[in-house]
Enzyme design. Structure first.
Site, PDB file in Angstrom:
ATOM      1  N   LYS A 146       0.297 -20.078   5.002  1.00 48.72           N
ATOM      2  CA  LYS A 146      -0.590 -20.481   6.085  1.00 48.72           C
ATOM      3  C   LYS A 146      -0.878 -19.265   6.956  1.00 48.72           C
ATOM      4  O   LYS A 146      -0.082 -18.313   6.937  1.00 48.72           O
ATOM      5  CB  LYS A 146       0.024 -21.633   6.883  1.00 48.72           C
ATOM      6  CG  LYS A 146       1.063 -21.214   7.927  1.00 48.72           C
ATOM      7  CD  LYS A 146       1.377 -22.353   8.852  1.00 48.72           C
ATOM      8  CE  LYS A 146       2.193 -21.900  10.028  1.00 48.72           C
ATOM      9  NZ  LYS A 146       1.453 -21.142  11.042  1.00 48.72           N
ATOM     10  N   GLU A 184       8.711 -24.402  22.213  1.00 48.17           N
ATOM     11  CA  GLU A 184       9.324 -23.080  22.116  1.00 48.17           C
ATOM     12  C   GLU A 184       9.577 -22.542  23.509  1.00 48.17           C
ATOM     13  O   GLU A 184       8.734 -22.681  24.397  1.00 48.17           O
ATOM     14  CB  GLU A 184       8.415 -22.128  21.341  1.00 48.17           C
ATOM     15  CG  GLU A 184       8.176 -22.541  19.894  1.00 48.17           C
ATOM     16  CD  GLU A 184       7.245 -21.569  19.181  1.00 48.17           C
ATOM     17  OE1 GLU A 184       7.758 -20.614  18.564  1.00 48.17           O
ATOM     18  OE2 GLU A 184       6.021 -21.765  19.270  1.00 48.17           O
ATOM     19  N   LYS A 205       4.224 -23.028  23.990  1.00 49.83           N
ATOM     20  CA  LYS A 205       5.102 -21.876  24.182  1.00 49.83           C
ATOM     21  C   LYS A 205       5.509 -21.790  25.652  1.00 49.83           C
ATOM     22  O   LYS A 205       4.870 -22.374  26.532  1.00 49.83           O
ATOM     23  CB  LYS A 205       4.398 -20.591  23.741  1.00 49.83           C
ATOM     24  CG  LYS A 205       4.245 -20.485  22.229  1.00 49.83           C
ATOM     25  CD  LYS A 205       3.726 -19.131  21.820  1.00 49.83           C
ATOM     26  CE  LYS A 205       3.763 -18.973  20.307  1.00 49.83           C
ATOM     27  NZ  LYS A 205       5.150 -18.919  19.779  1.00 49.83           N
ATOM     28  N   LYS A 262      12.447 -27.495   5.399  1.00 50.83           N
ATOM     29  CA  LYS A 262      13.610 -27.737   6.256  1.00 50.83           C
ATOM     30  C   LYS A 262      14.322 -29.016   5.821  1.00 50.83           C
ATOM     31  O   LYS A 262      13.693 -30.037   5.574  1.00 50.83           O
ATOM     32  CB  LYS A 262      13.190 -27.844   7.724  1.00 50.83           C
ATOM     33  CG  LYS A 262      12.660 -26.539   8.321  1.00 50.83           C
ATOM     34  CD  LYS A 262      12.261 -26.741   9.766  1.00 50.83           C
ATOM     35  CE  LYS A 262      11.753 -25.436  10.377  1.00 50.83           C
ATOM     36  NZ  LYS A 262      12.832 -24.439  10.521  1.00 50.83           N
ATOM     37  N   ARG A 307       0.809  -1.220   0.000  1.00 50.51           N
ATOM     38  CA  ARG A 307       0.000   0.000   0.000  1.00 50.51           C
ATOM     39  C   ARG A 307       0.840   1.268   0.000  1.00 50.51           C
ATOM     40  O   ARG A 307       0.512   2.241  -0.667  1.00 50.51           O
ATOM     41  CB  ARG A 307      -0.913   0.013   1.233  1.00 50.51           C
ATOM     42  CG  ARG A 307      -1.922  -1.122   1.283  1.00 50.51           C
ATOM     43  CD  ARG A 307      -2.806  -0.996   2.533  1.00 50.51           C
ATOM     44  NE  ARG A 307      -3.813  -2.044   2.588  1.00 50.51           N
ATOM     45  CZ  ARG A 307      -3.670  -3.203   3.204  1.00 50.51           C
ATOM     46  NH1 ARG A 307      -2.513  -3.463   3.813  1.00 50.51           N
ATOM     47  NH2 ARG A 307      -4.631  -4.095   3.212  1.00 50.51           N
ATOM     48  N   HIS A 338       2.118 -27.771  10.816  1.00 50.11           N
ATOM     49  CA  HIS A 338       3.484 -28.292  10.907  1.00 50.11           C
ATOM     50  C   HIS A 338       3.536 -29.727  11.444  1.00 50.11           C
ATOM     51  O   HIS A 338       4.180 -30.606  10.861  1.00 50.11           O
ATOM     52  CB  HIS A 338       4.334 -27.405  11.827  1.00 50.11           C
ATOM     53  CG  HIS A 338       4.444 -25.990  11.386  1.00 50.11           C
ATOM     54  ND1 HIS A 338       4.375 -25.591  10.070  1.00 50.11           N
ATOM     55  CD2 HIS A 338       4.637 -24.853  12.104  1.00 50.11           C
ATOM     56  CE1 HIS A 338       4.517 -24.278   9.995  1.00 50.11           C
ATOM     57  NE2 HIS A 338       4.677 -23.815  11.202  1.00 50.11           N
ATOM     58  N   ASP A 345      -1.973 -22.803  15.290  1.00 51.45           N
ATOM     59  CA  ASP A 345      -0.695 -22.216  14.920  1.00 51.45           C
ATOM     60  C   ASP A 345       0.342 -23.260  14.541  1.00 51.45           C
ATOM     61  O   ASP A 345       1.162 -23.029  13.642  1.00 51.45           O
ATOM     62  CB  ASP A 345      -0.170 -21.361  16.084  1.00 51.45           C
ATOM     63  CG  ASP A 345       1.033 -20.518  15.703  1.00 51.45           C
ATOM     64  OD1 ASP A 345       0.978 -19.850  14.650  1.00 51.45           O
ATOM     65  OD2 ASP A 345       2.029 -20.524  16.453  1.00 51.45           O
ATOM     66  N   HIS A 373       6.357 -23.781   5.548  1.00 54.59           N
ATOM     67  CA  HIS A 373       7.819 -23.687   5.496  1.00 54.59           C
ATOM     68  C   HIS A 373       8.503 -24.849   6.201  1.00 54.59           C
ATOM     69  O   HIS A 373       9.672 -25.136   5.927  1.00 54.59           O
ATOM     70  CB  HIS A 373       8.298 -22.356   6.084  1.00 54.59           C
ATOM     71  CG  HIS A 373       8.224 -22.275   7.578  1.00 54.59           C
ATOM     72  ND1 HIS A 373       7.101 -21.854   8.250  1.00 54.59           N
ATOM     73  CD2 HIS A 373       9.141 -22.567   8.544  1.00 54.59           C
ATOM     74  CE1 HIS A 373       7.329 -21.888   9.542  1.00 54.59           C
ATOM     75  NE2 HIS A 373       8.549 -22.320   9.759  1.00 54.59           N
TER      76      HIS A 373
END
Length: 502
Positions: free
Chosen positions: A163, A231, A345, A197, A47, A255, A250, A193
């Site tokens: 995603k 994580e 997390k 890997k 934009r 994944h 998520d 992604h």
């Protein structure tokens, strides 16, 4: 990559983090290695008004900060930067897409391309709510191209969609229907992604390229499988997004289920995109449906202490930051073998790994030597484990039992280790390098097909619906730096199993 016909790559959302941190650094690295066609033209669409020169300067800063190879190769950058252009328009402005088409056609004429023979790739690096509008405007502007065109004949057109692809089964089906009303399935590259890997791709190479493991890869020899994606950090400023998604959307729906499919799939008849994706879909469709009455027994959700204090998080949020799930694959290979999945997390460490635990020998001939890491009765033998470490410190470890020095005939677990950093001295390519190159080459093996997306959502949506119901238990609180709520440990303990000790 020697491509005779120029390629125009349009990145929607060119001002965003994904473009600056991942896409442009990956494209530049491919250029450095001679893997991109010299006639590639990258057009950033966003934009904010800016010149080509400003866009190039911003992307140079991104490569300096995030490029895989440092310091910046200035000579190669100057050559690569001449291939970067910028187009300012709103995503909801039809005229912006008409002028984009004119800009692409102008660049193609400059390159001597016959009208209709240019190759075009559109990359949606925008928030997902912008996808339907962009796709509609591409179609209205006549930019959807020919579905079946091949290099050397008329030009091809492809579209990459990031995603999350939907937020439940109904929304994924609606988005698929919309995309495929304008583009053909062969043109659509749904990207995850994780599949780019090297260590994820090596799951297939390890399984199918080594004859010693494939005969053991079934319920006769394997007791259970664990997949962990952990994580250390919390939501780290992404509270607004994360509170609407949660751990299951998520990480687990995409994944982790992708990794599970690679672990559990049958060997394809040939190694091509459709054969590999066919086998992955079969696995996802064979996973036993989670009935509402069994979800509280098979699924655990947790929330780390202090989550409600994060910016953007609702004070009464029940969004999960941790999820553990027990799944069963109802086919001949995996009958009776549970798959335990967990992600969260604010856990003890950053870690992604797959653990294959083999069955114990039918008769225990040896005692178990005491050692500091042993958990359980002194005479309980440690199982054989195959551990595929995806990140960090990528490695493959096989745990076996051997007799330690001394007079006693007893077993102690020891590890046979292979570490990627020691075995392969080359720098490991970033996932987006491999995936972008595959899109340009038209190889869809590492991308997700429509039925695969919908099969994954069909599995997860009943859990989401159950947790959204007023009678569902609230997430269990767990301390930061732990391995999640106690219920995740009990999920395995009631079947006399435990998560691998890290």
């Amino acid at each position: 990559m020697h491509h005779p016909t120029p390629i125009s790559l349009v990145i929607f959302g060119a001002s965003g983090d994904l473009t600056q941190r991942k896409l442009i650094p990956a494209l530049f690295q491919l250029c450095r290695e001679g893997l991109l066609p010299g006639n590639l033209r990258v057009i950033g669409y966003a934009r904010r008004a800016k010149s080509d020169a400003q866009f190039r300067a911003e992307q140079r800063a991104g490569v300096v900060a995030h490029g895989r190879v440092q310091p910046l190769d200035a000579e190669n950058w100057e050559r690569f930067a001449t291939q970067l252009f910028y187009h300012a328009a709103n995503f909801d402005d039809p005229q912006g897409f008409v002028s984009l088409r004119e800009r692409i056609e102008h660049l193609e004429v400059e390159a001597g391309v016959v009208a209709g023979h240019g190759h075009r790739l559109f990359y949606l690096a925008t928030p997902p709510e912008a996808y339907p509008g962009i796709i509609s405007h591409l179609g209205a502007a006549g930019l959807q191209g020919a579905a079946l065109a091949q290099p050397g004949s008329h030009g091809w057109t492809r579209i990459v969609i990031e995603k999350p692809f939907g937020h439940d089964l109904a929304s994924a089906e609606a988005l698929n229907a919309h995309v495929l009303s304008i583009f053909h399935e062969r043109q659509v590259y749904r990207i995850d992604h994780y599949l780019g890997k090297e260590t994820v791709q090596n799951i297939l190479a390890f399984r199918l390229g080594n004859s010693i493991f494939e005969p053991l890869w079934n319920h006769n020899y394997i007791d259970h499988v664990q997949i962990t994606v952990a994580e250390e950090i919390g939501v780290e400023g992404r509270g607004g997004y994360y509170d609407s998604a949660g751990a299951i959307r998520d990480m687990l729906q995409n994944h982790i289920l992708q990794v599970l499919a690679l672990i559990a799939m049958e060997p394809p008849a040939t190694f091509n995109a459709e054969a590999v994706r066919n086998e992955k879909v079969k696995v996802l469709q064979a996973i036993r449906t989670l009935a509402h009455e069994s979800i509280d027994h098979l699924a655990v959700r947790g929330q780390y202490a202090g989550y409600h204090d994060e910016s953007g998080v609702a004070p009464t949020s029940t969004t999960e930051t941790f999820v553990a799930l027990r799944l069963q694959i109802d086919n001949w290979r995996w009958a009776g073998v549970p798959f335990y999945l967990r992600t969260g997390k604010a856990l003890q460490q950053r870690l992604t790994e797959v653990v294959i635990q083999f069955r114990q020998p039918p008769l225990s001939l040896f005692s178990h030597a005491e050692h500091e890491d042993h958990v359980g009765p002194a005479d309980e033998m440690e199982p054989n484990l195959l551990v595929l470490r995806i990140q960090p410190d990528e490695a493959i470890t096989l745990q076996i039992g051997l007799k330690p020095p001394g007079p006693e005939m007893a077993l102690r677990p020891v590890a046979l280790d292979f570490r990627y950093a020691a075995g392969f001295t080359d720098s490991t390519p970033e996932a987006y390098e491999r995936l972008l190159l595959d899109v340009l080459l038209g190889d869809a093996t590492l991308f997700i097909r429509r039925d695969e997306v919908e099969a994954a959502w069909a599995l997860i949506t009943p859990v989401l619906e159950h947790w959204d119901s007023p009678h569902a238990p609230v997430p269990a609180t767990y301390p930061r730096g732990s391995w999640g709520p106690d219920a995740a440990m009990e999920l395995l303990a009631r079947e006399k199993r435990r998560w691998r000790r890290m």
